[in-house]
Design an enzyme around this catalytic site. Sequence first.
Site, mmCIF file in Angstrom:
data_model
loop_
_atom_site.group_PDB
_atom_site.id
_atom_site.type_symbol
_atom_site.label_atom_id
_atom_site.label_comp_id
_atom_site.label_asym_id
_atom_site.label_seq_id
_atom_site.Cartn_x
_atom_site.Cartn_y
_atom_site.Cartn_z
ATOM 1 N N SER A 91 0.809 -1.223 0.000
ATOM 2 C CA SER A 91 0.000 0.000 0.000
ATOM 3 C C SER A 91 0.835 1.263 0.000
ATOM 4 C CB SER A 91 -0.909 0.022 1.233
ATOM 5 O OG SER A 91 -0.139 0.133 2.419
ATOM 6 N N GLY A 92 2.110 1.165 0.417
ATOM 7 C CA GLY A 92 2.950 2.355 0.504
ATOM 8 C C GLY A 92 2.872 3.059 1.838
ATOM 9 N N GLY A 93 1.948 2.653 2.686
ATOM 10 C CA GLY A 93 1.790 3.315 3.977
ATOM 11 C C GLY A 93 3.011 3.198 4.857
ATOM 12 N N ASP A 144 -2.468 0.755 5.965
ATOM 13 C CA ASP A 144 -2.622 0.485 7.391
ATOM 14 C C ASP A 144 -1.825 1.492 8.206
ATOM 15 O OD1 ASP A 144 -0.262 -0.569 6.409
ATOM 16 O OD2 ASP A 144 -0.189 -2.227 7.816
ATOM 17 N N GLN A 193 -2.337 -6.091 12.303
ATOM 18 C CA GLN A 193 -1.317 -5.402 13.079
ATOM 19 C C GLN A 193 -1.480 -5.760 14.563
ATOM 20 O OE1 GLN A 193 1.306 -3.778 12.203
ATOM 21 N NE2 GLN A 193 0.966 -3.380 10.020
ATOM 22 N N GLY A 225 3.990 -5.614 10.461
ATOM 23 C CA GLY A 225 4.553 -5.087 11.694
ATOM 24 C C GLY A 225 5.485 -6.025 12.422
ATOM 25 N N ASP A 275 7.985 -12.084 1.456
ATOM 26 C CA ASP A 275 8.816 -11.217 0.617
ATOM 27 C C ASP A 275 9.886 -10.599 1.500
ATOM 28 O OD1 ASP A 275 8.508 -7.945 0.866
ATOM 29 O OD2 ASP A 275 6.871 -9.047 1.799
ATOM 30 N N CYS A 313 24.060 -26.418 -5.580
ATOM 31 C CA CYS A 313 23.130 -25.418 -6.125
ATOM 32 C C CYS A 313 23.010 -25.557 -7.636
ATOM 33 C CB CYS A 313 23.606 -24.007 -5.761
ATOM 34 S SG CYS A 313 22.554 -22.682 -6.404
ATOM 35 N N CYS A 315 21.775 -23.145 -9.651
ATOM 36 C CA CYS A 315 21.568 -21.829 -10.280
ATOM 37 C C CYS A 315 22.564 -21.593 -11.421
ATOM 38 C CB CYS A 315 21.669 -20.721 -9.241
ATOM 39 S SG CYS A 315 23.353 -20.209 -8.825
ATOM 40 N N CYS A 318 26.223 -20.829 -10.140
ATOM 41 C CA CYS A 318 26.983 -21.984 -9.653
ATOM 42 C C CYS A 318 27.272 -22.989 -10.758
ATOM 43 C CB CYS A 318 26.228 -22.655 -8.512
ATOM 44 S SG CYS A 318 26.265 -21.712 -6.967
ATOM 45 N N HIS A 344 22.059 -16.016 -7.808
ATOM 46 C CA HIS A 344 22.310 -17.122 -6.878
ATOM 47 C C HIS A 344 21.412 -17.052 -5.651
ATOM 48 C CE1 HIS A 344 24.339 -20.042 -4.329
ATOM 49 N NE2 HIS A 344 24.291 -19.119 -3.376
#
Length: 378
Positions: A91-93, A144, A193, A225, A275, A313, A315, A318, A344
């Site tokens: 939201s950017g809040g 929020d 929250q 939060g 994330d 790995c 990737c 690697c 990686h």
Amino acid sequence: MKFTLQKTSQNARAGEIVTEHSTIKTPVFMPVGTVGSVKALDAVDLQTHIKPEIILANSYHMYLRPGADIVAKNGGLHNFTKFPKSFLTDSGGFQAFSLSDNVKIKDEGIEFRSHIDGSKHFFSPKNVIDIQHNLGSDIMMVIDDVPALPATDKRIKESLVRTTRWAKESLEYHRSRQKEGVGTWQNLFAIVQGGTNQEYRTMSAKDLTSIEVDGKSFDGFAIGGLSVGEPNEEMYSTLDYTTPLLPTDKPRYLMGVGTPTDLVEGIDRGVDMFDCVMPTRNARNGTLFTIFGRVNIKNKKWHLEQGAIDPKCGCYTCQNYSAAYVHHLYKASEISYFRLASIHNLYYYLDLMSKSREAILEDRWEEFKKEFYTNIEN
């Protein structure tokens, strides 16, 4: 959006989210593309070497530069960035709060000054939805009220009341715009929250999950939060009592988290989505993640290592370059280092999610978790 819970193993969940642009297998980690770009990588890198089904973009940053209207005129995030899979926009809040020294939290929204040029702006429940409609993300977040911690009981209660009211306004406005043909395929998540206080988290979760507009609730629920400086055990205990309060038939998203250990512990407590900027930020700073834990590619010990950073790995980095070469690129300040290191680290994170999902589907989550800790401790 359609969410299907396919399997549980202990409290860990494996599911599937179907949006307009992709089918997302959960648990899932979303690479962070703050300004419409995952740092050091382009859409071809993402689709060739990382293969995420969803990435995150930041509404605050995209609103300030280049502008949500500019993105809309360029066909939305998908056409603008050429990443064809799903986008989630926050939201950017939180950014308005955290990046400005001059913020005023009002009942109507958040007044703030741009960290770029000091210009004054205002985020309200409605215009944040408008911004995200223009961006064209698959999953949008409500605005929020995020109190700075530690905070008084009065401030936390105030933030919960405001967050619930803003969430309701956001859902009402989004549904009304959908009736007008705007954002018909876009989805909206609410954000729980309450700091690390069980009473407040319970209050927030119950209030938000009870909101309905035209018989429809939010499409998913986030836990916000956390991972803001509190001890890990406090974050984990907060998840222990918060995730069971959220609907089992909706995605659960833990915002801004975190380390590989945090992801495993979050999955263990029933979280579906994550994330964090950590894999790309740490890559740029010389810290790389492996099945055996973190390594510091800056260290001289790597300058003669002819093998891969992580022999296990798969990737692109690697499979094609030695640890000695990656070490050399870092020491020489070569731009290509940032790309190879980011590939990686992101591959490691998404591979961890894929292996976690496989373990859940095979009902051997507890075994997988023990193996994860055994590897990083040896």
